[in-house]
Design an enzyme around this catalytic site. Structure first.
Site, PDB file in Angstrom:
ATOM      1  N   HIS A 238       1.664   0.132 -13.229  1.00  0.00           N
ATOM      2  CA  HIS A 238       2.451  -1.084 -13.462  1.00  0.00           C
ATOM      3  C   HIS A 238       3.935  -0.731 -13.436  1.00  0.00           C
ATOM      4  CE1 HIS A 238       3.302  -5.116 -14.795  1.00  0.00           C
ATOM      5  NE2 HIS A 238       4.151  -4.618 -15.669  1.00  0.00           N
TER       6      HIS A 238
ATOM      7  N   ASN B 236      -4.634   1.880 -13.463  1.00  0.00           N
ATOM      8  CA  ASN B 236      -3.715   0.982 -12.756  1.00  0.00           C
ATOM      9  C   ASN B 236      -2.291   1.487 -12.951  1.00  0.00           C
ATOM     10  OD1 ASN B 236      -2.824  -1.395 -11.364  1.00  0.00           O
ATOM     11  ND2 ASN B 236      -2.252  -2.282 -13.343  1.00  0.00           N
TER      12      ASN B 236
ATOM     13  N   GLY C 161       0.776  -1.236   0.000  1.00  0.00           N
ATOM     14  CA  GLY C 161       0.000   0.000   0.000  1.00  0.00           C
ATOM     15  C   GLY C 161       0.806   1.284   0.000  1.00  0.00           C
ATOM     16  N   SER C 162       2.076   1.226  -0.412  1.00  0.00           N
ATOM     17  CA  SER C 162       2.858   2.477  -0.414  1.00  0.00           C
ATOM     18  C   SER C 162       2.302   3.468  -1.440  1.00  0.00           C
ATOM     19  CB  SER C 162       4.351   2.204  -0.650  1.00  0.00           C
ATOM     20  OG  SER C 162       4.598   1.854  -1.984  1.00  0.00           O
ATOM     21  N   ASN C 163       1.821   2.959  -2.567  1.00  0.00           N
ATOM     22  CA  ASN C 163       1.218   3.873  -3.549  1.00  0.00           C
ATOM     23  C   ASN C 163      -0.081   4.474  -3.027  1.00  0.00           C
ATOM     24  OD1 ASN C 163       2.669   4.062  -6.309  1.00  0.00           O
ATOM     25  ND2 ASN C 163       2.876   1.909  -5.719  1.00  0.00           N
TER      26      ASN C 163
ATOM     27  N   LYS D 256     -16.614 -14.275  -8.746  1.00  0.00           N
ATOM     28  CA  LYS D 256     -15.967 -12.959  -8.826  1.00  0.00           C
ATOM     29  C   LYS D 256     -16.981 -11.839  -9.054  1.00  0.00           C
ATOM     30  CE  LYS D 256     -11.797 -12.370 -10.654  1.00  0.00           C
ATOM     31  NZ  LYS D 256     -10.679 -12.116 -11.591  1.00  0.00           N
TER      32      LYS D 256
ATOM     33  N   MET E 230      -4.014  -7.313  -6.985  1.00  0.00           N
ATOM     34  CA  MET E 230      -3.461  -8.439  -7.732  1.00  0.00           C
ATOM     35  C   MET E 230      -4.501  -9.340  -8.398  1.00  0.00           C
ATOM     36  SD  MET E 230      -0.349  -7.701  -7.445  1.00  0.00           S
ATOM     37  CE  MET E 230       0.661  -9.103  -7.911  1.00  0.00           C
ATOM     38  N   ARG E 231      -5.654  -8.801  -8.747  1.00  0.00           N
ATOM     39  CA  ARG E 231      -6.679  -9.608  -9.413  1.00  0.00           C
ATOM     40  C   ARG E 231      -7.087  -8.996 -10.740  1.00  0.00           C
ATOM     41  NH1 ARG E 231      -9.257 -13.259  -5.862  1.00  0.00           N
ATOM     42  NH2 ARG E 231      -8.184 -12.855  -3.928  1.00  0.00           N
TER      43      ARG E 231
HETATM   44  C1  GRF Z   1       3.657  -1.425  -7.362  1.00  0.00           C
HETATM   45  O1  GRF Z   1       4.950  -1.690  -7.835  1.00  0.00           O
HETATM   46  C2  GRF Z   1       2.678  -1.374  -8.499  1.00  0.00           C
HETATM   47  O2  GRF Z   1       3.230  -0.911  -9.680  1.00  0.00           O
HETATM   48  C3  GRF Z   1       2.289  -2.816  -8.669  1.00  0.00           C
HETATM   49  O3  GRF Z   1       2.239  -3.318  -7.359  1.00  0.00           O
HETATM   50  C4  GRF Z   1       3.127  -2.588  -6.528  1.00  0.00           C
HETATM   51  C5  GRF Z   1       2.361  -2.131  -5.331  1.00  0.00           C
HETATM   52  O4  GRF Z   1       3.183  -1.556  -4.361  1.00  0.00           O
HETATM   53  N1  GRF Z   1       1.052  -2.917  -9.415  1.00  0.00           N
HETATM   54  P1  GRF Z   1       2.519  -0.860  -3.106  1.00  0.00           P
HETATM   55  O5  GRF Z   1       1.568  -1.893  -2.485  1.00  0.00           O
HETATM   56  O6  GRF Z   1       1.782   0.345  -3.567  1.00  0.00           O
HETATM   57  O7  GRF Z   1       3.637  -0.540  -2.182  1.00  0.00           O
END
Ligand code: GRF
Length: 193
Positions: free
Chosen positions: A110, A108, A12-14, A66, A91-92
């Site tokens: 990536h 999203n 969850g850092s993003n 789902k 991750m889904r």
């Molecule tokens: C990130 O590298 C993002 O690009 C990928 O999953 C990772 C998530 O990192 N889809 P965080 O959970 O936000 O730290």
């Protein structure tokens, strides 16, 4: 301000960075109103608690399929008036239920320069391939794995001396610089439309 919901599965850092950017003035066009995770132990939940953002763990196993699971996610997003959904380490693969509900309002991030290194381990795959450049991509979401239309992407030079951990840090730093900016621009355009 555009109301944004974040979906995550892990660290969850993003997510945290998107929230902080909206609070410290880096991003003015959106606010994060809710977090939804699909894993009970996602560290993102802890971050949400610290940040005082409403957060929900929805267990896919509690639902017949789902589609039913995503209908519950949509119910939560709608209860928080979410207009744009930002996936951040979710991750889904999405089913048409979520895709049709949010369509072009689903983004999203990536950790590679798509279409290079699609899939779960974009950083590790680039590292092991020994390429001299990789990058970060922010894209719309469709039914494929990292196949949606690119919104913005940026290159990152890989220093040949870097360990995998060093590459990971460099990618995450670039992600943290880009995601709030790109989401903010996207939301700003939406408000002006
Ligand atoms: C990130 O590298 C993002 O690009 C990928 O999953 C990772 C998530 O990192 N889809 P965080 O959970 O936000 O730290």
């Amino acid at each position: 301000m555009v109301r944004v919901g974040v979906m995550a599965s892990g660290n969850g850092s993003n997510f945290e960075n998107l929230v902080r950017a909206s609070r410290d003035g880096r991003a003015k066009a959106y606010e994060i109103t809710v977090l939804v995770v699909d894993k009970a132990d996602a560290f993102a939940l802890q971050r949400a608690e610290n940040l005082k953002i409403p957060a929900f763990f929805v267990n896919p196993r509690d639902f017949a399929d789902k589609q039913a699971y995503e209908r519950e996610v949509i119910r939560i997003l709608e209860a928080h008036q979410v207009e744009v959904v930002a996936l951040a380490g979710y991750m889904r693969i999405l089913s048409p239920v979520l895709l049709n509900r949010y369509q072009w309002n689903l983004l999203n991030i990536h950790p590679a320069y798509l279409p290079e290194f699609r899939g779960k381990d974009g950083i590790g795959d680039a590292f092991r391939a020994g390429v001299s450049q990789t990058g970060v991509s922010i894209h719309h979401v469709d039914e494929g794995i990292d196949t949606g239309e690119i919104v913005y992407q940026e290159r990152l030079e890989i220093d040949a001396q870097w360990s995998l951990e060093e590459l990971q840090s460099a990618i995450h730093a670039l992600e943290h610089a880009l995601y709030p900016r790109v989401l903010n621009d996207f939301c700003q355009k939406k408000e002006q439309a």
